[in-house]
Design a protein around this motif. Structure first.
Motif, mmCIF file in Angstrom:
data_model
loop_
_atom_site.group_PDB
_atom_site.id
_atom_site.type_symbol
_atom_site.label_atom_id
_atom_site.label_comp_id
_atom_site.label_asym_id
_atom_site.label_seq_id
_atom_site.Cartn_x
_atom_site.Cartn_y
_atom_site.Cartn_z
ATOM 1 N N ASP A 88 -30.256 9.329 3.152
ATOM 2 C CA ASP A 88 -31.722 9.376 3.088
ATOM 3 C C ASP A 88 -32.476 8.787 4.097
ATOM 4 N N VAL A 89 -32.118 7.629 4.298
ATOM 5 C CA VAL A 89 -32.783 6.865 5.341
ATOM 6 C C VAL A 89 -32.457 7.633 6.815
ATOM 7 N N LEU A 90 -31.545 8.063 7.105
ATOM 8 C CA LEU A 90 -31.389 8.689 8.591
ATOM 9 C C LEU A 90 -31.998 9.983 8.288
ATOM 10 N N SER A 91 -32.141 10.551 7.211
ATOM 11 C CA SER A 91 -33.078 12.175 7.365
ATOM 12 C C SER A 91 -34.318 11.739 7.000
ATOM 13 N N GLY A 92 -35.049 10.532 7.067
ATOM 14 C CA GLY A 92 -36.258 10.354 7.206
ATOM 15 C C GLY A 92 -36.970 10.492 5.771
ATOM 16 N N GLN A 93 -36.034 10.130 4.752
ATOM 17 C CA GLN A 93 -36.590 10.228 3.372
ATOM 18 C C GLN A 93 -36.594 8.975 2.625
ATOM 19 N N VAL A 94 -37.308 8.767 1.742
ATOM 20 C CA VAL A 94 -37.284 7.338 0.785
ATOM 21 C C VAL A 94 -35.957 7.517 -0.120
ATOM 22 N N PRO A 95 -35.226 6.558 0.012
ATOM 23 C CA PRO A 95 -34.013 6.814 -0.736
ATOM 24 C C PRO A 95 -34.184 6.997 -2.137
ATOM 25 N N VAL A 96 -33.392 7.999 -2.753
ATOM 26 C CA VAL A 96 -33.669 8.093 -4.208
ATOM 27 C C VAL A 96 -33.425 7.178 -5.329
ATOM 28 N N VAL A 97 -32.550 6.316 -4.833
ATOM 29 C CA VAL A 97 -32.381 5.021 -5.671
ATOM 30 C C VAL A 97 -33.612 4.037 -5.847
ATOM 31 N N LEU A 98 -34.456 4.354 -4.812
ATOM 32 C CA LEU A 98 -35.910 3.366 -4.890
ATOM 33 C C LEU A 98 -36.987 4.113 -5.572
#
Length: 206
Positions: free
Chosen positions: A141-151
């Motif tokens: 998620d971080v590498l694809s520019g998104q807020v990690p789903v776990v957060l």
């Protein structure tokens, strides 16, 4: 090479987890319009990062994903396959998240079993199991520019934690590791997919 049938099956389950996690990473790369190299990188990182962190923390050095070339090769294959045939997965309602849920369940369960095998306490084994499950998805998620789903407020790490608890219960009851691993993985996958389709979530701050 493993000669015991249950160990072979556990290894096969782990490879399945690597493949489905790699597919989720590759599909995220397709959705982010990355080139084939970027898609393969996301596939590999998603598939092996959680396991590498787990192995480093429990002292299994060098990590299994580094010593066993099959893991990386399988992740690369998944990335290339998705690059050419990603439309096969587009028919699913949540292609990335469904494969991610499968990988989450498998890695959480197998990570807990491996931590127990290295002599960790049940609590720390569960922690390492959760880390195994969520690590690859976080980096994806971080590498694809998104807020990690776990957060986010979605049921994710909590589903992995409950799956880990089921594995620990099986160990406490002296059930075969294969059975408790399958049960833990299935519970995590069920909770995660139900959260997707039923929109379950954890409480948010008001």
């Amino acid at each position: 090479m493993h000669t015991d049938a249950p160990l072979l099956l556990l290894h096969a389950i782990n490879l399945i987890g690597i493949f489905v996690f790699a597919v989720s990473g590759a599909m995220r790369g397709v959705r982010s319009q990355l080139d084939i190299f970027g898609i393969i990188v996301l596939a590999v990182v998603t598939a092996v990062f959680g396991g590498i962190v787990r192995d480093l923390l429990i002292g299994a050095i060098p990590p299994e994903s580094i010593t066993d070339w099959h893991s990386v090769a399988l992740a690369v294959f998944a990335g290339v396959f998705v690059f050419f045939f990603h439309r096969l997965f587009d028919r699913l309602q949540h292609p990335v998240l469904l494969f991610d849920a499968a990988g989450l369940g498998v890695f959480a369960a197998t990570g807990t079993q491996k931590a127990l095998a290295f002599g960790l306490s049940p609590f720390m084994a569960a922690v390492l199991g959760v880390i195994s499950g969520i690590g690859g998805g976080m980096v994806r998620d971080v590498l694809s520019g998104q807020v990690p789903v776990v957060l986010r407020a979605e049921i994710y790490a909590s589903a992995a934690a409950l799956g880990c608890v089921l594995v620990l219960a099986g160990d406490a009851l002296h059930l075969p590791p294969l059975e408790s691993t399958l049960a833990g993985a299935a519970l995590t996958f069920f909770l995660r997919t139900m959260a997707l389709y039923r929109h379950w979530s954890l409480p948010r701050a008001r």
